[in-house]
Design a protein around this motif. Sequence first.
Motif, PDB file in Angstrom:
ATOM      1  N   GLY A   1       0.818  -1.212   0.000  1.00  0.00           N
ATOM      2  CA  GLY A   1       0.000   0.000   0.000  1.00  0.00           C
ATOM      3  C   GLY A   1       0.847   1.256   0.000  1.00  0.00           C
ATOM      4  N   GLN A   2       0.449   2.223  -0.795  1.00  0.00           N
ATOM      5  CA  GLN A   2       1.190   3.492  -0.852  1.00  0.00           C
ATOM      6  C   GLN A   2       0.238   4.640  -0.630  1.00  0.00           C
ATOM      7  OE1 GLN A   2       3.634   3.820  -4.330  1.00  0.00           O
ATOM      8  NE2 GLN A   2       5.173   2.665  -3.220  1.00  0.00           N
ATOM      9  N   GLY A   3      -0.817   4.382   0.147  1.00  0.00           N
ATOM     10  CA  GLY A   3      -1.775   5.450   0.389  1.00  0.00           C
ATOM     11  C   GLY A   3      -2.359   5.935  -0.913  1.00  0.00           C
ATOM     12  N   ASN A   4      -2.405   7.235  -1.058  1.00  0.00           N
ATOM     13  CA  ASN A   4      -3.070   7.812  -2.223  1.00  0.00           C
ATOM     14  C   ASN A   4      -2.079   8.295  -3.280  1.00  0.00           C
ATOM     15  OD1 ASN A   4      -5.837   7.462  -1.431  1.00  0.00           O
ATOM     16  ND2 ASN A   4      -5.357   8.877   0.233  1.00  0.00           N
ATOM     17  N   HIS A   5      -0.926   7.649  -3.340  1.00  0.00           N
ATOM     18  CA  HIS A   5       0.050   8.023  -4.377  1.00  0.00           C
ATOM     19  C   HIS A   5       0.442   6.806  -5.204  1.00  0.00           C
ATOM     20  CE1 HIS A   5       0.446  12.235  -3.335  1.00  0.00           C
ATOM     21  NE2 HIS A   5       0.152  11.831  -2.112  1.00  0.00           N
ATOM     22  N   HIS A   6       0.871   7.076  -6.437  1.00  0.00           N
ATOM     23  CA  HIS A   6       1.117   6.024  -7.428  1.00  0.00           C
ATOM     24  C   HIS A   6       2.535   5.466  -7.282  1.00  0.00           C
ATOM     25  CE1 HIS A   6       1.184   4.047 -11.341  1.00  0.00           C
ATOM     26  NE2 HIS A   6      -0.089   4.367 -11.492  1.00  0.00           N
ATOM     27  N   PRO A   7       2.696   4.138  -7.474  1.00  0.00           N
ATOM     28  CA  PRO A   7       4.048   3.574  -7.329  1.00  0.00           C
ATOM     29  C   PRO A   7       4.989   3.929  -8.484  1.00  0.00           C
ATOM     30  CG  PRO A   7       2.473   1.858  -7.945  1.00  0.00           C
ATOM     31  CD  PRO A   7       1.670   3.106  -7.671  1.00  0.00           C
ATOM     32  N   SER A   8       4.428   4.271  -9.648  1.00  0.00           N
ATOM     33  CA  SER A   8       5.286   4.430 -10.841  1.00  0.00           C
ATOM     34  C   SER A   8       5.128   5.760 -11.565  1.00  0.00           C
ATOM     35  CB  SER A   8       4.982   3.301 -11.847  1.00  0.00           C
ATOM     36  OG  SER A   8       5.083   2.049 -11.230  1.00  0.00           O
ATOM     37  N   ILE A   9       4.267   6.628 -11.055  1.00  0.00           N
ATOM     38  CA  ILE A   9       4.067   7.934 -11.694  1.00  0.00           C
ATOM     39  C   ILE A   9       4.118   9.020 -10.606  1.00  0.00           C
ATOM     40  CG2 ILE A   9       2.580   9.327 -13.185  1.00  0.00           C
ATOM     41  CD1 ILE A   9       1.107   6.790 -14.012  1.00  0.00           C
ATOM     42  N   SER A  10       4.738  10.128 -10.899  1.00  0.00           N
ATOM     43  CA  SER A  10       4.803  11.236  -9.935  1.00  0.00           C
ATOM     44  C   SER A  10       4.879  12.569 -10.691  1.00  0.00           C
ATOM     45  CB  SER A  10       6.024  11.076  -9.038  1.00  0.00           C
ATOM     46  OG  SER A  10       6.182  12.213  -8.216  1.00  0.00           O
ATOM     47  N   PRO A  11       4.065  13.557 -10.281  1.00  0.00           N
ATOM     48  CA  PRO A  11       3.070  13.512  -9.210  1.00  0.00           C
ATOM     49  C   PRO A  11       1.758  12.891  -9.679  1.00  0.00           C
ATOM     50  CG  PRO A  11       3.156  15.724 -10.149  1.00  0.00           C
ATOM     51  CD  PRO A  11       4.199  14.906 -10.863  1.00  0.00           C
ATOM     52  N   TYR A  12       1.156  12.099  -8.795  1.00  0.00           N
ATOM     53  CA  TYR A  12      -0.073  11.394  -9.131  1.00  0.00           C
ATOM     54  C   TYR A  12      -0.695  10.992  -7.809  1.00  0.00           C
ATOM     55  CZ  TYR A  12      -2.982   8.021 -11.806  1.00  0.00           C
ATOM     56  OH  TYR A  12      -4.009   7.327 -12.391  1.00  0.00           O
ATOM     57  N   GLY A  13      -1.695  11.736  -7.336  1.00  0.00           N
ATOM     58  CA  GLY A  13      -2.298  11.362  -6.057  1.00  0.00           C
ATOM     59  C   GLY A  13      -3.083  12.479  -5.415  1.00  0.00           C
ATOM     60  N   LEU A  14      -3.243  12.351  -4.103  1.00  0.00           N
ATOM     61  CA  LEU A  14      -4.038  13.291  -3.306  1.00  0.00           C
ATOM     62  C   LEU A  14      -3.086  14.268  -2.615  1.00  0.00           C
ATOM     63  CD1 LEU A  14      -6.998  13.779  -2.115  1.00  0.00           C
ATOM     64  CD2 LEU A  14      -6.183  12.478  -0.161  1.00  0.00           C
TER      65      LEU A  14
END
Length: 412
Positions: free
Chosen positions: A229-242
């Motif tokens: 689990g990585q919360g609300n962020h993506h393991p392979s894309i950044s920035p991507y999330g809350l």
Amino acid sequence: MSGPLDGVLVVDLTRALAGPHAGMMLGDLGARVVKVETPGGGDDSRGWGPPFVDTPDGGRESTYFFSANRNKESIALDLKDAADKAVLTELVRRADVLLENFRPGTLAKLGFGTDVLAELNPRLVTLAISGFGHDGPEGGRAGYDQIAQGEAGLMSMTGSGPEDPQKVGVPISDLLAGMYGAYGVLAALLERERTGRGQVVRTSLLAAVVGVHAYQGTAHTVGGKVPRGQGNHHPSISPYGLFHCAGGSVQLSCGSEGLWRRLCTEFGLDADAPGFATNGERVARREEVIALLEGVFADIEAPELLARLAAAGVPAGKVRTLDEVYTWDQVESQGLKISVEHPTAGPLTLPGPPLRFFAAGADGEQETTRRDHTPPPVLGADGEAIRAWLSGAEPDGVPQPEGDDVEDGHAT
Ligand SMILES: CC(C)(COP(=O)(O)OP(=O)(O)OC[C@H]1O[C@@H](n2cnc3c(N)ncnc32)[C@H](O)[C@@H]1OP(=O)(O)O)[C@@H](O)C(=O)NCCC(=O)NCCSC(=O)C(=O)O
């Protein structure tokens, strides 16, 4: 004509959510779906609540049941009783599709094994949904969504980290098993056009989740990683999330370098700053990217931030609660909210079907999506009419699928 599956007869022996969801999808597409329920209580999910809706006759209807049973008729049959088995036998003879999600072996014990079904109706397409598969070392194991979300790895990749496994907020393994199941049924119906024979389609809650492991699956099978689990962020894309901002949060996703550049331009950041210029570098420094953006967003209220992201063309959005989803005019515009009149519970608003159909031509597009939705049935409400239809003594007004002449043991 109420949809592409107009004239297809589905006998739906399923309960709970996985199988009923498959039946509902076929009904959404215009199939006639006859739901066979246990006398007395019916589908187990009729007892799952609260919430329930109280009915004027002192009864109650489950909102859980409402979620997976629109566009179906209901007949109560005791499949341990010879006379009721004869009714199912007659339904099977006429059916195109049979759906079941019993514990593997249960339907055979009731006298309707796949050999019997094939003999009754060689053109029948049977969908059987199990927990973990019908065969293999753990074949036949019983399953509910909660168990499958854990066993199939989904919970280990969801949540804030390794110590915080979480399940998805809806029974996604059931829903996906229903969807894959309906998709398998459609393929088998198409193949039947060529071969003249039906077949048995099997899927499971386990298969449904593994079927959507997607990049997390290949990160393991090819990349050797064990995603957590990585919360609300993506393991392979950044920035991507809350991302937190003044008084709230927003979601944004930069899946290309162009979007990263637009984001940086809008907020006065240097897109080419050392260590941040490529997605790979930003993924390696995900926490720094989050801190950088949340620093910039700290003084910007969510509505203004969303407006600026939209103006910059950066995909962004908010985290809506369901009251906000079902009052959103975009949801309404997509037919994702339907109204039906339930015979005892009164007017109901239900989530709408996710597929729309259009006839396209030189004159433009004309929507042909089914609109004549019927409410989830009261237990056994259509039993009398269905029995009359099967016995040939059909009273006026009973719905009848097109082409239901029975020849060679199957509907033509
Ligand atoms: C859901 C289950 C765990 C429930 O287990 P069981 O209660 O043991 O179910 P069974 O399927 O074996 O059926 C129980 C008994 O009911 C009897 N039975 C069922 N229907 C009838 C009718 N119409 N008439 C007479 N008897 C009936 C059947 O013969 C069995 O009798 P006896 O043999 O005499 O006992 C299992 O069915 C299962 O693993 N299904 C496949 C996976 C699945 O779809 N899971 C639910 C997803 S929904 C979900 O997870 C969610 O919503 O959340």
